[in-house]
Write a protein that holds these residues in place. Structure first.
Motif, PDB file in Angstrom:
ATOM      1  N   CYS B 301       0.725  -1.192  -0.016  1.00 33.44           N
ATOM      2  CA  CYS B 301      -0.153   0.070   0.038  1.00 33.44           C
ATOM      3  C   CYS B 301       0.868   1.298  -0.019  1.00 33.44           C
ATOM      4  O   CYS B 301       0.578   2.229  -0.767  1.00 33.44           O
ATOM      5  N   LYS B 305       0.666   3.972  -2.869  1.00 31.36           N
ATOM      6  CA  LYS B 305       0.588   5.406  -2.653  1.00 31.36           C
ATOM      7  C   LYS B 305       1.558   6.512  -3.201  1.00 31.36           C
ATOM      8  O   LYS B 305       1.467   7.482  -3.685  1.00 31.36           O
ATOM      9  N   LYS B 332      -8.222  -7.415   3.166  1.00 28.61           N
ATOM     10  CA  LYS B 332      -8.867  -6.685   4.203  1.00 28.61           C
ATOM     11  C   LYS B 332      -8.155  -5.374   4.373  1.00 28.61           C
ATOM     12  O   LYS B 332      -8.378  -4.205   4.094  1.00 28.61           O
ATOM     13  N   LYS B 335      -8.011  -3.260   1.194  1.00 27.10           N
ATOM     14  CA  LYS B 335      -9.183  -2.551   1.072  1.00 27.10           C
ATOM     15  C   LYS B 335      -9.180  -1.136   2.032  1.00 27.10           C
ATOM     16  O   LYS B 335      -9.863  -0.200   1.719  1.00 27.10           O
ATOM     17  N   GLU B 336      -8.838  -1.573   3.498  1.00 26.00           N
ATOM     18  CA  GLU B 336      -8.965  -0.328   4.223  1.00 26.00           C
ATOM     19  C   GLU B 336      -7.843   0.835   4.041  1.00 26.00           C
ATOM     20  O   GLU B 336      -8.302   1.895   4.118  1.00 26.00           O
ATOM     21  N   ASN B 337      -6.963   0.501   3.066  1.00 28.78           N
ATOM     22  CA  ASN B 337      -5.876   1.431   2.696  1.00 28.78           C
ATOM     23  C   ASN B 337      -6.528   2.440   1.547  1.00 28.78           C
ATOM     24  O   ASN B 337      -5.893   3.638   1.283  1.00 28.78           O
ATOM     25  N   PHE B 338      -7.441   1.687   0.764  1.00 28.89           N
ATOM     26  CA  PHE B 338      -7.664   2.471  -0.622  1.00 28.89           C
ATOM     27  C   PHE B 338      -9.177   2.627  -0.347  1.00 28.89           C
ATOM     28  O   PHE B 338     -10.098   1.878  -1.516  1.00 28.89           O
ATOM     29  N   PRO B 339      -9.910   3.179   0.273  1.00 34.83           N
ATOM     30  CA  PRO B 339     -11.333   3.322   0.523  1.00 34.83           C
ATOM     31  C   PRO B 339     -11.850   3.873  -0.915  1.00 34.83           C
ATOM     32  O   PRO B 339     -13.087   3.564  -1.281  1.00 34.83           O
ATOM     33  N   LYS B 340     -11.071   4.717  -1.433  1.00 33.58           N
ATOM     34  CA  LYS B 340     -11.822   5.301  -2.756  1.00 33.58           C
ATOM     35  C   LYS B 340     -11.440   4.561  -4.106  1.00 33.58           C
ATOM     36  O   LYS B 340     -12.099   5.016  -5.101  1.00 33.58           O
ATOM     37  N   SER B 342     -11.767   1.211  -6.549  1.00 34.94           N
ATOM     38  CA  SER B 342     -12.544   0.210  -6.564  1.00 34.94           C
ATOM     39  C   SER B 342     -11.778  -1.228  -6.526  1.00 34.94           C
ATOM     40  O   SER B 342     -10.853  -1.274  -7.472  1.00 34.94           O
TER      41      SER B 342
END
Lengths: 398, 398
Positions: B301, B305, B332, B335-340, B342
């Motif tokens: 992640c 970023k 999981k 997904k938590e790292n990239f809420p924006k 898809s």
């Protein structure tokens, strides 16, 4: 690109060989018309670029079965490709030949391991051979198509992957009236027998046993690294052959086997020799070198007599190539064994000279480029002729 | 032969990949029209042939820098080629596709060593990469042209030899309106960033750090060889991340470097992991696996970023490939790292599925057959695009 090269009336190819003695890089610049039995080979020139003593020692160590790991092999493979590229360009410069006109490079690479005897794996019998010298790096540095890994395909077809020289030997030395034996004394010694007026299928070729490898290893040991070979056999001449040790050496199973057969570098290599020295502390250095030199002579001559001369009466000439032909002790021994043969050496065929092995890889590269098979099954034991090697594209592709 | 293949409207190519986790042989049967940016790729089918536990362990040992000698590498290289040949034929059989119609095989081989950082030699800076899998043997057993050694040429042109997947990723996933990040979690994790509506030169790709290698090694160690991976991350879920160890791991210099950059298998591999376990006996097995899993998540992640999302605002989607996408703990975390973004996985692109890496080598083989360059310098850091690989003739030559 490949089709253009195939259509050319003649191809210019550089052959690069590095023998099992790891003494240096032999290069040859060769012009070849046609291919196969119609090949016309002109050696424009050749040159040897010696390895530095450090690199030589490193390569000799790498050849030991247990010593060289993946990291070392991988990195040295790239380093060799760099100095192969340098050597190919330096060869052309020395011969004042425009490097741009070279069509391809045939690179044998430095043999690190060669195991033609099948090993059992679940469901398979496995053999293998490994030459290092990164072909992609050589292609990138030179811009030329590189043909490499000449031995693997023959072994995949149940061959020994050696000797590969027989096909070229046949083309260069087959004679209507005169059978010829060609002997190459490198680290290992190998022979090719070409009976008079014969098709290639009748060629016999095999490794006879040690060439210079044991002599060189013993010299390095006894001179504490100062001399890597026995100049003119002078060191051996001052010694006396130890018959007991010689008989023991000659009892090795390899010499009883009929061809096709080939040796890896290890069997009669450095470690074998050093072990022998340690097991026989009572034998003086001169006597030891005399004994292993006599071992070389006896196995060469025994192999030629038993597996070549006995099969055909047309043999009249023996031509000796390779570093070993400069060893007076060896040459005297060979001459005494074959009083009826005319004994010549590479100096008598100056167009090949010591570039012969390098010329071989230019010749085999030409065969591969022309989509022709390059092995002689009668020599390697392969089940069929196969196209040898892999092609790495030059700057303009394939 | 090569000209005929080039003139065909479409080529049938088998891609064979064996990842750094050494879990098995991924094969894909691919139909490709055209080449380069115009390539149309249809995956006819794919199949994985797992290595036996014995072979897997042997290969993992061979990858250690010091452990695998020339003999082992050479013989295993031939053995792998035998089972690659078996797998290629079994793939066609399973798909009821006539093997005779296959034009070529693209074989990556098993990476044993990869060293993109230059080492100093007299006069040269040397890098190297070694994949085993004897191409001549594969060509002999299948009769097909084999394209192999895909990474060396890029490295000869000053590239990292990795990632090679970027070019295919670009062709498959570039989108007019939507920037996409592709993440592959194999032994090592690598990402490709493809901004919306961009030429291939704008693709960013690099290895983020460990993928499954450390998790797998720890699982093997803690389960005494019973489990080679952490199913759905369940083992990690029962543990608690050790922050001190995590911070220490994240302080590694690799994560500070900007792309292009790539990793060898060793840096965050088995030996690194086992050393870490021994240095931290106070950390429980569940906590340890949780920590190295979190390490994998954070480096993936963080890399995405810092080096991808920050450079372009068009990114909307992240697609996760490779064994790691089945690890619920990892998914999981991502997904938590990239809420924006898809977040999708290989199941959402079923035509590629887990065959993606195998499809890659079919695609790259097609490029090489068509005389096209297969590397993206913006991803590998090479000084220029180059034709990747070497070609070994099939039964009918080249």
């Amino acid at each position: 690109m490949l089709s253009k090269i195939r259509e050319k009336e003649e191809r210019i190819i550089i052959g690069i060989n590095t023998g099992t003695s790891a003494d240096g890089i032999d290069t040859a610049l060769v012009r070849i018309k046609n291919c196969g039995l119609e090949a016309e080979i002109e050696v424009i020139g050749y040159e040897t670029f010696p390895y530095s003593p450090t690199l030589r020692q490193r390569l000799l160590n790498d050849m030991g079965q247990a010593s060289a790991g993946a990291a070392e092999l991988c990195i040295i493979s790239s380093y060799l490709a760099e100095i192969f590229a340098y050597s190919a360009k330096a060869l052309c410069k020395k011969l004042s030949f425009p490097f741009e006109e070279v069509d391809a490079i045939g690179m044998h690479g430095q043999t690190i391991y060669h195991h033609p005897e099948p090993l059992s794996f679940p469901g398979y019998k496995i053999t293998g051979t490994m030459q290092i010298g990164n072909p992609a790096l050589l292609a990138e540095r030179t811009g030329k198509i590189v043909v490499s890994d000449f031995r693997s395909r023959d072994m995949a077809a149940q061959g020994q992957g050696a000797p590969l020289t027989s096909y070229l030997d046949y083309i260069l030395f087959n004679h209507r009236a005169r059978g010829r034996v060609l002997l190459n004394i490198g680290g290992v010694a190998n022979v090719t027998g070409i009976p008079a007026d014969s098709p290639p299928e009748r060629v016999i070729a095999f490794d006879t046993g040690p060439g210079n490898a044991m002599i060189d290893s013993a010299m390095l040991y006894f001179t504490k690294g100062e001399k890597g070979y026995d100049e003119n056999g002078n060191f051996a001449k001052q010694g006396k052959v130890n018959d007991q040790l010689l008989l023991k050496l000659l009892s090795h199973n390899y010499f009883k086997k009929a061809p096709p057969k080939s040796l890896d570098k290890e069997t009669f290599g450095k470690n074998f020799c050093l072990k022998l020295i340690k097991e026989n502390p009572q034998i003086s250095s001169n006597d030891f070198v005399a004994t292993v030199t006599q071992f070389t002579i006896n196995t060469i001559c025994g192999g030629i007599k038993e597996f070549i001369l006995s099969k055909d009466s047309s043999y009249e000439e023996l031509v000796v190539f390779g570093g070993g032909h400069k060893n007076g002790f060896v040459m005297k021994g060979i001459k005494e064994n074959f009083p009826k043969l005319s004994i010549n050496s590479e100096e008598d065929y100056p167009i090949l000279g010591r570039g012969k092995e390098a010329v071989l890889y230019a010749f085999l590269a030409n065969e591969t480029l022309m989509n022709r098979c390059g092995n002689l099954p009668s020599a390697t034991g392969a089940s069929k002729p196969v196209i040898l090697g892999s092609l790495t594209p030059g700057n303009e592709g394939l």
